[in-house]
Design a protein around this motif. Structure first.
Motif, PDB file in Angstrom:
ATOM      1  N   GLY A 174      -7.378  -9.798  -1.843  1.00 14.69           N
ATOM      2  CA  GLY A 174      -6.122 -10.534  -1.695  1.00 14.69           C
ATOM      3  C   GLY A 174      -5.019 -10.057  -2.623  1.00 14.69           C
ATOM      4  N   GLY A 175      -5.229  -8.913  -3.293  1.00 14.08           N
ATOM      5  CA  GLY A 175      -4.186  -8.402  -4.181  1.00 14.08           C
ATOM      6  C   GLY A 175      -2.994  -7.886  -3.388  1.00 14.08           C
ATOM      7  N   GLY A 176      -1.791  -7.960  -3.994  1.00  8.98           N
ATOM      8  CA  GLY A 176      -0.576  -7.465  -3.335  1.00  8.98           C
ATOM      9  C   GLY A 176       0.339  -6.804  -4.342  1.00  8.98           C
ATOM     10  N   ILE A 177       1.531  -6.525  -3.907  1.00  6.40           N
ATOM     11  CA  ILE A 177       2.451  -5.835  -4.809  1.00  6.40           C
ATOM     12  C   ILE A 177       3.763  -6.595  -4.956  1.00  6.40           C
ATOM     13  CG2 ILE A 177       1.518  -3.519  -4.465  1.00  6.40           C
ATOM     14  CD1 ILE A 177       3.887  -3.116  -2.448  1.00  6.40           C
ATOM     15  N   ALA A 178       3.712  -7.930  -4.755  1.00  5.71           N
ATOM     16  CA  ALA A 178       4.943  -8.719  -4.879  1.00  5.71           C
ATOM     17  C   ALA A 178       5.574  -8.521  -6.250  1.00  5.71           C
ATOM     18  CB  ALA A 178       4.634 -10.191  -4.647  1.00  5.71           C
ATOM     19  N   ASN A 179       4.726  -8.444  -7.285  1.00  2.46           N
ATOM     20  CA  ASN A 179       5.278  -8.261  -8.632  1.00  2.46           C
ATOM     21  C   ASN A 179       6.080  -6.963  -8.736  1.00  2.46           C
ATOM     22  OD1 ASN A 179       2.831  -6.904  -8.246  1.00  2.46           O
ATOM     23  ND2 ASN A 179       2.504  -6.692 -10.455  1.00  2.46           N
ATOM     24  N   ALA A 180       5.585  -5.904  -8.060  1.00  2.00           N
ATOM     25  CA  ALA A 180       6.283  -4.622  -8.142  1.00  2.00           C
ATOM     26  C   ALA A 180       7.558  -4.614  -7.309  1.00  2.00           C
ATOM     27  CB  ALA A 180       5.361  -3.501  -7.687  1.00  2.00           C
ATOM     28  N   ILE A 181       7.500  -5.269  -6.143  1.00  2.00           N
ATOM     29  CA  ILE A 181       8.706  -5.322  -5.296  1.00  2.00           C
ATOM     30  C   ILE A 181       9.813  -6.066  -6.044  1.00  2.00           C
ATOM     31  CG2 ILE A 181       9.660  -6.245  -3.156  1.00  2.00           C
ATOM     32  CD1 ILE A 181       6.966  -5.731  -1.832  1.00  2.00           C
ATOM     33  N   VAL A 182       9.455  -7.225  -6.624  1.00  2.00           N
ATOM     34  CA  VAL A 182      10.447  -7.998  -7.378  1.00  2.00           C
ATOM     35  C   VAL A 182      10.940  -7.197  -8.581  1.00  2.00           C
ATOM     36  CG1 VAL A 182      10.734 -10.014  -8.868  1.00  2.00           C
ATOM     37  CG2 VAL A 182       9.616 -10.245  -6.646  1.00  2.00           C
ATOM     38  N   GLY A 183      10.007  -6.559  -9.287  1.00  2.00           N
ATOM     39  CA  GLY A 183      10.399  -5.772 -10.468  1.00  2.00           C
ATOM     40  C   GLY A 183      11.344  -4.662 -10.090  1.00  2.00           C
ATOM     41  N   LEU A 227      -0.998   2.305   5.869  1.00  2.00           N
ATOM     42  CA  LEU A 227      -0.928   1.294   6.913  1.00  2.00           C
ATOM     43  C   LEU A 227      -1.934   0.150   6.744  1.00  2.00           C
ATOM     44  CD1 LEU A 227       1.248   1.268   8.894  1.00  2.00           C
ATOM     45  CD2 LEU A 227      -0.231   2.339  10.603  1.00  2.00           C
ATOM     46  N   PRO A 228      -3.214   0.436   6.420  1.00  2.00           N
ATOM     47  CA  PRO A 228      -4.183  -0.666   6.260  1.00  2.00           C
ATOM     48  C   PRO A 228      -3.715  -1.711   5.246  1.00  2.00           C
ATOM     49  CG  PRO A 228      -5.300   1.444   6.233  1.00  2.00           C
ATOM     50  CD  PRO A 228      -3.847   1.743   6.253  1.00  2.00           C
ATOM     51  N   SER A 229      -3.089  -1.285   4.148  1.00  2.00           N
ATOM     52  CA  SER A 229      -2.596  -2.264   3.167  1.00  2.00           C
ATOM     53  C   SER A 229      -1.446  -3.072   3.730  1.00  2.00           C
ATOM     54  CB  SER A 229      -2.090  -1.555   1.897  1.00  2.00           C
ATOM     55  OG  SER A 229      -3.084  -0.761   1.347  1.00  2.00           O
ATOM     56  N   VAL A 230      -0.485  -2.350   4.315  1.00  2.00           N
ATOM     57  CA  VAL A 230       0.757  -2.983   4.740  1.00  2.00           C
ATOM     58  C   VAL A 230       0.527  -3.939   5.902  1.00  2.00           C
ATOM     59  CG1 VAL A 230       3.083  -2.491   5.561  1.00  2.00           C
ATOM     60  CG2 VAL A 230       1.995  -0.979   3.934  1.00  2.00           C
ATOM     61  N   ALA A 231      -0.524  -3.676   6.691  1.00  2.00           N
ATOM     62  CA  ALA A 231      -0.788  -4.506   7.863  1.00  2.00           C
ATOM     63  C   ALA A 231      -1.062  -5.948   7.472  1.00  2.00           C
ATOM     64  CB  ALA A 231      -1.967  -3.932   8.639  1.00  2.00           C
ATOM     65  N   ASN A 232      -1.341  -6.162   6.191  1.00  2.00           N
ATOM     66  CA  ASN A 232      -1.714  -7.480   5.715  1.00  2.00           C
ATOM     67  C   ASN A 232      -0.525  -8.161   5.032  1.00  2.00           C
ATOM     68  OD1 ASN A 232      -3.031  -9.672   4.776  1.00  2.00           O
ATOM     69  ND2 ASN A 232      -4.721  -8.512   3.822  1.00  2.00           N
ATOM     70  N   LEU A 233      -0.131  -9.321   5.521  1.00  2.00           N
ATOM     71  CA  LEU A 233       1.058  -9.985   4.972  1.00  2.00           C
ATOM     72  C   LEU A 233       0.878 -10.335   3.494  1.00  2.00           C
ATOM     73  CD1 LEU A 233       3.861 -10.911   5.832  1.00  2.00           C
ATOM     74  CD2 LEU A 233       2.911 -13.194   6.227  1.00  2.00           C
ATOM     75  N   GLU A 234      -0.358 -10.651   3.107  1.00  2.00           N
ATOM     76  CA  GLU A 234      -0.627 -11.003   1.699  1.00  2.00           C
ATOM     77  C   GLU A 234      -0.194  -9.900   0.749  1.00  2.00           C
ATOM     78  OE1 GLU A 234      -4.796 -11.776   1.611  1.00  2.00           O
ATOM     79  OE2 GLU A 234      -4.467 -13.944   1.566  1.00  2.00           O
ATOM     80  N   PHE A 235      -0.208  -8.680   1.263  1.00  2.00           N
ATOM     81  CA  PHE A 235       0.161  -7.533   0.442  1.00  2.00           C
ATOM     82  C   PHE A 235       1.573  -7.692  -0.135  1.00  2.00           C
ATOM     83  CE2 PHE A 235       1.499  -3.018  -0.030  1.00  2.00           C
ATOM     84  CZ  PHE A 235       0.528  -2.626  -0.931  1.00  2.00           C
ATOM     85  N   PHE A 236       2.428  -8.371   0.626  1.00  2.00           N
ATOM     86  CA  PHE A 236       3.816  -8.539   0.174  1.00  2.00           C
ATOM     87  C   PHE A 236       4.013  -9.838  -0.596  1.00  2.00           C
ATOM     88  CE2 PHE A 236       3.974  -5.801   3.863  1.00  2.00           C
ATOM     89  CZ  PHE A 236       4.802  -4.778   3.420  1.00  2.00           C
ATOM     90  N   LEU A 237       3.073 -10.788  -0.429  1.00  2.00           N
ATOM     91  CA  LEU A 237       3.282 -12.109  -1.017  1.00  2.00           C
ATOM     92  C   LEU A 237       2.548 -12.288  -2.342  1.00  2.00           C
ATOM     93  CD1 LEU A 237       3.063 -14.274   2.219  1.00  2.00           C
ATOM     94  CD2 LEU A 237       5.079 -13.397   1.025  1.00  2.00           C
ATOM     95  N   ASN A 238       1.401 -11.627  -2.480  1.00  2.00           N
ATOM     96  CA  ASN A 238       0.615 -11.790  -3.703  1.00  2.00           C
ATOM     97  C   ASN A 238       0.930 -10.689  -4.707  1.00  2.00           C
ATOM     98  OD1 ASN A 238      -0.522 -13.910  -2.425  1.00  2.00           O
ATOM     99  ND2 ASN A 238      -2.467 -12.877  -1.954  1.00  2.00           N
ATOM    100  N   SER A 239       0.574 -11.011  -5.961  1.00  2.00           N
ATOM    101  CA  SER A 239       0.738  -9.990  -6.987  1.00  2.00           C
ATOM    102  C   SER A 239      -0.565  -9.221  -7.149  1.00  2.00           C
ATOM    103  CB  SER A 239       1.145 -10.638  -8.303  1.00  2.00           C
ATOM    104  OG  SER A 239       2.460 -11.126  -8.184  1.00  2.00           O
ATOM    105  N   GLN A 240      -0.526  -8.236  -8.038  1.00  2.00           N
ATOM    106  CA  GLN A 240      -1.689  -7.384  -8.204  1.00  2.00           C
ATOM    107  C   GLN A 240      -2.874  -8.174  -8.749  1.00  2.00           C
ATOM    108  OE1 GLN A 240       0.770  -4.276 -10.290  1.00  2.00           O
ATOM    109  NE2 GLN A 240      -0.806  -2.990  -9.361  1.00  2.00           N
ATOM    110  N   TRP A 276      -1.595   3.548  -2.063  1.00  2.00           N
ATOM    111  CA  TRP A 276      -1.044   4.095  -0.812  1.00  2.00           C
ATOM    112  C   TRP A 276      -0.095   3.105  -0.152  1.00  2.00           C
ATOM    113  CZ3 TRP A 276      -0.805   8.884   0.389  1.00  2.00           C
ATOM    114  CH2 TRP A 276      -1.797   9.780  -0.022  1.00  2.00           C
ATOM    115  N   GLY A 277      -0.468   1.836  -0.180  1.00  2.00           N
ATOM    116  CA  GLY A 277       0.396   0.808   0.405  1.00  2.00           C
ATOM    117  C   GLY A 277       1.751   0.762  -0.291  1.00  2.00           C
ATOM    118  N   ALA A 278       1.710   0.768  -1.632  1.00  2.00           N
ATOM    119  CA  ALA A 278       2.962   0.722  -2.386  1.00  2.00           C
ATOM    120  C   ALA A 278       3.799   1.956  -2.098  1.00  2.00           C
ATOM    121  CB  ALA A 278       2.663   0.618  -3.879  1.00  2.00           C
ATOM    122  N   ALA A 279       3.123   3.114  -1.987  1.00  2.00           N
ATOM    123  CA  ALA A 279       3.851   4.351  -1.701  1.00  2.00           C
ATOM    124  C   ALA A 279       4.550   4.262  -0.355  1.00  2.00           C
ATOM    125  CB  ALA A 279       2.900   5.545  -1.724  1.00  2.00           C
TER     126      ALA A 279
END
Ligand SMILES: Nc1ncnc2c1ncn2[C@@H]1O[C@H](COP(=O)(O)OP(=O)(O)OP(=O)(O)O)[C@@H](O)[C@H]1O
Ligand SMILES: [Mg+2]
Lengths: 259, 284
Positions: free
Chosen positions: B61-70, B41-54, B253-256
């Motif tokens: 400010g790291g996110g998992i956009a690269n993984a979601i797109v991949g 939850l702490p990761s996901v609560a942050n919108l940047e998590f979905f917009l930025n890449s690792q 954990w956020g990605a999971a």
């Protein structure tokens, strides 16, 4: 009443086999054009089997085989390779109505669409078929509702309309009323009589009153007790068959003494 | 009187045991959900998590956009191949599949269902990565497509098998060719069941790690090009969780959590569609 009529289907020494078991032996008779011909007989005597020869529906059963000839307007059904043309000419209505899972309109339009007819012709044929199946007045304002939303009797008339839509010449009906209530049954019977002005109708029925009420000719079949195969016992104008049968077995059956 | 009492006691005892065992079976599922939700939850609560890449450890400010797109690109490509082929094969098996050849297809797809997914990854590695001399999203799609194929085939076959024979005969009796009846009448009638199978296959493919490990490899940067290495959600979880860094472990954990929620929704969606199929089949 039956009057004189051309022969539409000429069945000549037809035998039928499911694998090695014989289901029909040496059936011969002539079904007249634009008349209603009923096939009656006890369960298992091969009525359905005979009917399914007329549109080659038995092709779906592995090992099923017909021997003999059935001429439709002079050309043989048993050996024809033009199955699709045959089935378009010889439509079939089954015991259980099975509307396609789509709207009422699409049910009727389905065949014509797949046959590639143009739009104007299809719209026209949808309306005409529903009218001819005596269903138009009941469904004209709900054509886009699913076919399964209709009552059993309406569904059966929808199926008849669907069959009329591809312009058949012969309509085969296998116990079309056995899943319906008496009122719906009467409607279908009226409809059959009307349709017989334009189509040749062959109906299998367990209901002897129905055969007597609607048909012009009746074929009586029976299972041969030794060979365990179905045979045609008697074929005659309906009035003759029911009032003055020439075979004692026919008389026994219609007076309810066996079968 | 006493026997009656004893009977009632043993009956409720047995019911109690079964009840307890059922709850016991639910415990792992509950724990998994609890852990991923609370930790992620702490990761996901942050919108940047979905917009930025690792980003490397220590840089905020790291996110998992690269993984979601991949994940999306790889699974979409795999679906594009596996679903049409699988659906057509399934229809073939259900409608024409009486012969020997069909039984071989059935056997092959049953074996494929049970095949370890890492073996499929290895196969795609040998088939695509080695000749091309580089890792790629496409290679992962190949592995996942093979993984999805048998699931789609068998669910399509059983969905089509549910359609009553009367429908088939009515279609043929109109003078329509058999293949058109199969594809234009029977298949649409079975569509909800077929979609269910496809969704289940998609959910399974989205959650797989082994087949993408040495095919897609992983990629810290956002990429839409399946001809290059790509990241996927399971890969982020796998790689991040193995690092000693707290912030990257948090990212895992956020990605999971994102993955679990996605798969959960796909599963719920497929169950909903399946219920419609069963209702529809009853009406036919
Ligand atoms: N698919 C099949 N495979 C093998 N035998 C069959 C098949 N269909 C029918 N038969 C057999 O052929 C015989 C005639 O069956 P058919 O269904 O034609 O009888 P029917 O007169 O229509 O009976 P009912 O009045 O009960 O509908 C029966 O002995 C039946 O067991
Ligand atoms: Mg019958």
């Amino acid at each position: 009443m039956p009057g004189s009529a051309e022969t539409k289907l000429k069945v000549d020494s037809l035998s039928f086999f499911y694998g090695k078991t014989r289901a029909l032996k040496d059936v011969s008779f002539e079904i007249p054009e634009r008349r209603i011909t009923a096939i009656i007989g006890p369960s298992g005597c091969g009525k359905t089997t005979l009917l399914r020869v007329f549109n080659r529906m038995y092709d779906l059963v592995p090992g099923a085989r017909a021997v003999g000839t059935v001429l439709l307007d002079g050309s043989d059904i048993v050996t024809t390779t033009k199955l699709l043309d045959l089935r378009q000419k010889v439509g079939m209505v089954f015991q259980r109505p099975s509307p396609f899972p789509m709207s009422i309109r699409d049910n009727v339009a389905f065949g014509p669409r797949l046959l590639g007819w143009n739009k104007a012709r299809i719209n026209d044929v949808v309306r005409r078929s529903l009218e001819n199946a005596a269903l138009w007045e009941e469904v004209s304002d709900r054509l886009d509702e699913p076919g399964t939303s209709l009552s059993g009797g309406q569904q059966q008339r929808l199926v008849i309309a669907r069959c009329l839509a591809v312009s058949p010449e012969v309509i085969l009906m296998d116990e079309p009323c056995s899943a319906l209530d008496p009122v719906a049954t009467l409607k279908i019977e009226d409809l059959m009589v009307q349709l017989a002005r334009d189509y040749t109708i062959v109906i299998v029925t367990h209901n002897m009153q129905q055969a007597a009420r609607v048909s012009d000719f009746t074929a009586f079949m029976l299972m041969n007790p030794e060979g365990r195969h179905g045979e045609l016992i008697e074929f005659a104008p309906t009035a003759t068959l029911f009032n003055a049968p020439s075979d004692p077995r026919t008389e026994a059956y219609i007076t309810g003494r066996f079968g | 009187m006493r026997r009656n009492l004893w009977r009632r006691f043993s009956s409720s005892f047995a019911a109690g045991v079964m009840y307890a065992l059922t709850i016991l079976a639910l415990v792992p599922l509950g724990l998994v959900l609890w852990f991923t939700v609370t930790k992620g939850l702490p990761s996901v609560a942050n919108l940047e998590f979905f917009l930025n890449s690792q980003r490397p450890s220590g840089i905020p400010g790291g996110g998992i956009a690269n993984a979601i797109v991949g994940s999306a690109v790889i699974v979409a490509l795999a679906s594009l191949a596996a679903i049409p082929i699988g659906v057509l094969s399934g229809v073939y098996l259900a409608e024409y599949g009486a012969g020997r050849w069909a039984n071989w297809v059935r056997l092959a797809s049953d074996v494929l269902v049970g095949a370890p997914s890492i073996a499929l990854g290895l196969f795609a590695y040998a088939l695509v990565v080695v000749p091309q001399h580089h890792f790629s999203g496409t290679a992962a799609s190949v592995a996942l497509a093979i993984l999805m194929l048998p699931v789609v085939i068998r669910t399509t076959e059983s969905a089509v098998g549910l359609i009553p024979n009367g429908l088939r005969e009515s279609g043929l009796a109109l003078g329509l060719p058999r293949w058109r009846v199969s594809l234009q009448l029977i298949l649409p009638a079975a569509a909800p069941g077929v979609i269910t199978g496809a969704l289940l296959a998609v959910a399974r493919a989205a959650g797989e790690t082994a087949p993408v490990l040495f095919t897609a490899l992983g990629n810290q940067r956002l990429s839409f090009d399946p001809n290059h290495p790509m990241s996927t959600l399971p890969l982020v979880v796998f790689r991040d969780a193995l690092t000693p860094y707290k912030d990257l472990q948090q990212e895992a954990w956020g990605a999971a959590l994102v993955l679990v929620v996605m798969v959960l929704f796909i599963n719920l969606g497929s169950r909903w569609v399946l219920r419609r199929q069963i209702r529809l089949a009853r009406q036919l």
